[in-house]
Design a protein around this motif. Structure first.
Motif, PDB file in Angstrom:
ATOM      1  N   UNK A  72      -0.080   5.100  -2.554  1.00 50.67           N
ATOM      2  CA  UNK A  72      -0.374   4.400  -1.174  1.00 50.67           C
ATOM      3  C   UNK A  72      -1.315   3.438  -1.348  1.00 50.67           C
ATOM      4  N   UNK A  73      -0.909   2.272  -1.263  1.00 54.21           N
ATOM      5  CA  UNK A  73      -1.846   0.868  -1.010  1.00 54.21           C
ATOM      6  C   UNK A  73      -2.140   0.751   0.334  1.00 54.21           C
ATOM      7  N   UNK A  74      -3.330   0.080   0.397  1.00 53.73           N
ATOM      8  CA  UNK A  74      -3.956  -0.343   1.819  1.00 53.73           C
ATOM      9  C   UNK A  74      -4.284  -1.701   1.915  1.00 53.73           C
ATOM     10  N   UNK A  75      -3.922  -2.397   2.917  1.00 55.87           N
ATOM     11  CA  UNK A  75      -3.937  -3.883   3.268  1.00 55.87           C
ATOM     12  C   UNK A  75      -4.722  -4.003   4.532  1.00 55.87           C
ATOM     13  N   UNK A  76      -5.491  -5.255   4.736  1.00 61.78           N
ATOM     14  CA  UNK A  76      -6.099  -5.439   6.015  1.00 61.78           C
ATOM     15  C   UNK A  76      -6.069  -7.044   6.210  1.00 61.78           C
ATOM     16  N   UNK A  77      -5.652  -7.348   7.527  1.00 58.11           N
ATOM     17  CA  UNK A  77      -5.633  -8.861   7.909  1.00 58.11           C
ATOM     18  C   UNK A  77      -6.455  -8.705   9.173  1.00 58.11           C
ATOM     19  N   UNK A  78      -7.322  -9.820   9.329  1.00 53.73           N
ATOM     20  CA  UNK A  78      -8.218 -10.167  10.356  1.00 53.73           C
ATOM     21  C   UNK A  78      -7.817 -11.244  11.215  1.00 53.73           C
ATOM     22  N   UNK A  79      -7.428 -10.911  12.424  1.00 52.68           N
ATOM     23  CA  UNK A  79      -7.340 -12.081  13.253  1.00 52.68           C
ATOM     24  C   UNK A  79      -8.391 -13.131  13.461  1.00 52.68           C
ATOM     25  N   UNK A  80      -8.240 -14.446  13.651  1.00 52.84           N
ATOM     26  CA  UNK A  80      -9.338 -15.842  13.856  1.00 52.84           C
ATOM     27  C   UNK A  80     -10.435 -15.444  14.737  1.00 52.84           C
ATOM     28  N   UNK A  81      -9.841 -14.472  15.779  1.00 45.15           N
ATOM     29  CA  UNK A  81     -10.785 -14.466  17.068  1.00 45.15           C
ATOM     30  C   UNK A  81     -11.680 -13.381  16.823  1.00 45.15           C
ATOM     31  N   UNK A  82     -11.647 -12.504  15.722  1.00 40.71           N
ATOM     32  CA  UNK A  82     -12.470 -11.428  15.368  1.00 40.71           C
ATOM     33  C   UNK A  82     -13.250 -11.822  14.056  1.00 40.71           C
ATOM     34  N   UNK A  83     -14.721 -11.879  14.289  1.00 36.20           N
ATOM     35  CA  UNK A  83     -15.692 -12.077  13.379  1.00 36.20           C
ATOM     36  C   UNK A  83     -16.150 -11.083  12.407  1.00 36.20           C
ATOM     37  N   UNK A  87     -12.741  -4.503   4.377  1.00 36.01           N
ATOM     38  CA  UNK A  87     -12.396  -4.214   3.001  1.00 36.01           C
ATOM     39  C   UNK A  87     -11.280  -3.076   3.133  1.00 36.01           C
ATOM     40  N   UNK A  88     -10.128  -3.288   2.851  1.00 38.92           N
ATOM     41  CA  UNK A  88      -9.049  -2.097   2.799  1.00 38.92           C
ATOM     42  C   UNK A  88      -9.622  -1.036   1.497  1.00 38.92           C
ATOM     43  N   UNK A  89      -9.181   0.187   2.066  1.00 43.25           N
ATOM     44  CA  UNK A  89      -9.416   1.247   0.919  1.00 43.25           C
ATOM     45  C   UNK A  89      -8.944   1.071  -0.202  1.00 43.25           C
ATOM     46  N   UNK A  90      -9.248   1.492  -1.422  1.00 42.58           N
ATOM     47  CA  UNK A  90      -8.688   1.559  -2.663  1.00 42.58           C
ATOM     48  C   UNK A  90      -7.251   2.322  -2.668  1.00 42.58           C
ATOM     49  N   UNK A  91      -6.299   1.978  -3.607  1.00 45.67           N
ATOM     50  CA  UNK A  91      -5.018   2.803  -3.661  1.00 45.67           C
ATOM     51  C   UNK A  91      -4.905   4.231  -4.033  1.00 45.67           C
ATOM     52  N   UNK A  92      -4.408   5.272  -3.441  1.00 41.51           N
ATOM     53  CA  UNK A  92      -4.272   6.531  -3.790  1.00 41.51           C
ATOM     54  C   UNK A  92      -3.064   6.830  -4.356  1.00 41.51           C
ATOM     55  N   UNK A  93      -3.189   7.446  -5.593  1.00 44.13           N
ATOM     56  CA  UNK A  93      -1.847   8.193  -5.949  1.00 44.13           C
ATOM     57  C   UNK A  93      -2.125   9.964  -5.827  1.00 44.13           C
ATOM     58  N   UNK A  94      -1.253  10.371  -5.395  1.00 37.87           N
ATOM     59  CA  UNK A  94      -1.437  11.805  -5.182  1.00 37.87           C
ATOM     60  C   UNK A  94       0.067  12.437  -4.974  1.00 37.87           C
ATOM     61  N   UNK A  95       0.077  13.784  -4.946  1.00 37.69           N
ATOM     62  CA  UNK A  95       1.398  14.651  -4.855  1.00 37.69           C
ATOM     63  C   UNK A  95       1.903  14.182  -3.214  1.00 37.69           C
ATOM     64  N   UNK A  96       3.106  14.218  -3.194  1.00 30.91           N
ATOM     65  CA  UNK A  96       3.602  13.984  -1.691  1.00 30.91           C
ATOM     66  C   UNK A  96       3.031  15.472  -0.900  1.00 30.91           C
ATOM     67  N   UNK A  97       2.649  15.161  -0.124  1.00 27.57           N
ATOM     68  CA  UNK A  97       2.276  16.401   1.145  1.00 27.57           C
ATOM     69  C   UNK A  97       0.723  16.488   0.791  1.00 27.57           C
ATOM     70  N   UNK A  98       0.139  16.027   0.022  1.00 27.35           N
ATOM     71  CA  UNK A  98      -1.413  16.175  -0.225  1.00 27.35           C
ATOM     72  C   UNK A  98      -2.047  15.442   1.085  1.00 27.35           C
TER      73      UNK A  98
END
Length: 188
Positions: A72-83, A87-98
């Protein structure tokens, strides 16, 4: 007799016009009602089907884990109106269901308190129905004071039923993406 028939015609025309006006009013009111109901109905549809990468909410994972792993990778975008910087979380690799917990880190770079909120989606879209969030900062508005940095947790799991969906047999990675935007209150 001609006068009576002319009078009857005008009365019938008046009734037709009244029925048309009432019918038009009913249609217009129905359209307004459908417009107001569209957003909650669309949200319910997306949550039930995972359409558009919409995730599910859950109290926990009663189905257990399976051997198949998923990144699972994480991504973040911030609109220009929000100062904020997020920082997104680091990717996680785990068993499905964990059940996993990750943290996004947000910093308010303005000189005033700013309230924001996040909307999210999952990619690939078909996996959204299997992505379950137990806890997420996206469920509520977040207010950061000037210069404040906070960790924002997400507790999640991937439903093991994903493994039963043949369309997702080749999926080895899911991306959870957040877009942060300003909420117009408290001077933000």
């Amino acid at each position: 007799m001609a006068e009576l028939s002319h009078h009857d015609e005008r009365r019938r025309a008046g009734k037709r016009n009244s029925r048309m006006a009432i019918g038009g009013l009913v249609i217009a009111m129905s359209m307004v009602g459908v417009a107001y109901a569209a957003v909650p109905l669309y949200q319910a549809f997306c949550q039930a089907t995972g359409f558009g990468g919409t995730t599910q909410r859950s109290a926990g994972n009663p189905k257990g884990m399976i051997a198949r792993q998923m990144k699972v990778r994480f991504d973040s975008n911030v609109s220009n109106e929000l100062s904020w910087k997020v920082q997104p979380a680091a990717p996680v690799t785990d068993k499905i269901g964990a059940v996993d917990t990750v943290n996004f880190v947000a910093t308010n770079y303005s000189d005033k308190a700013v309230t924001g909120q996040a909307i999210f989606n999952v990619s690939p879209d078909r996996a959204g129905v299997y992505f379950n969030k137990i806890e997420c900062f996206c469920f509520t508005e977040q207010t950061l004071q000037p210069g404040e940095t906070v960790e924002m947790p997400i507790v999640f799991f991937i439903d093991p039923e994903l493994d039963d969906n043949q369309e997702l047999d080749t999926i080895q990675e899911i991306t959870l993406s957040y877009t942060f935007y300003a909420i117009d209150n408290q001077g933000s």
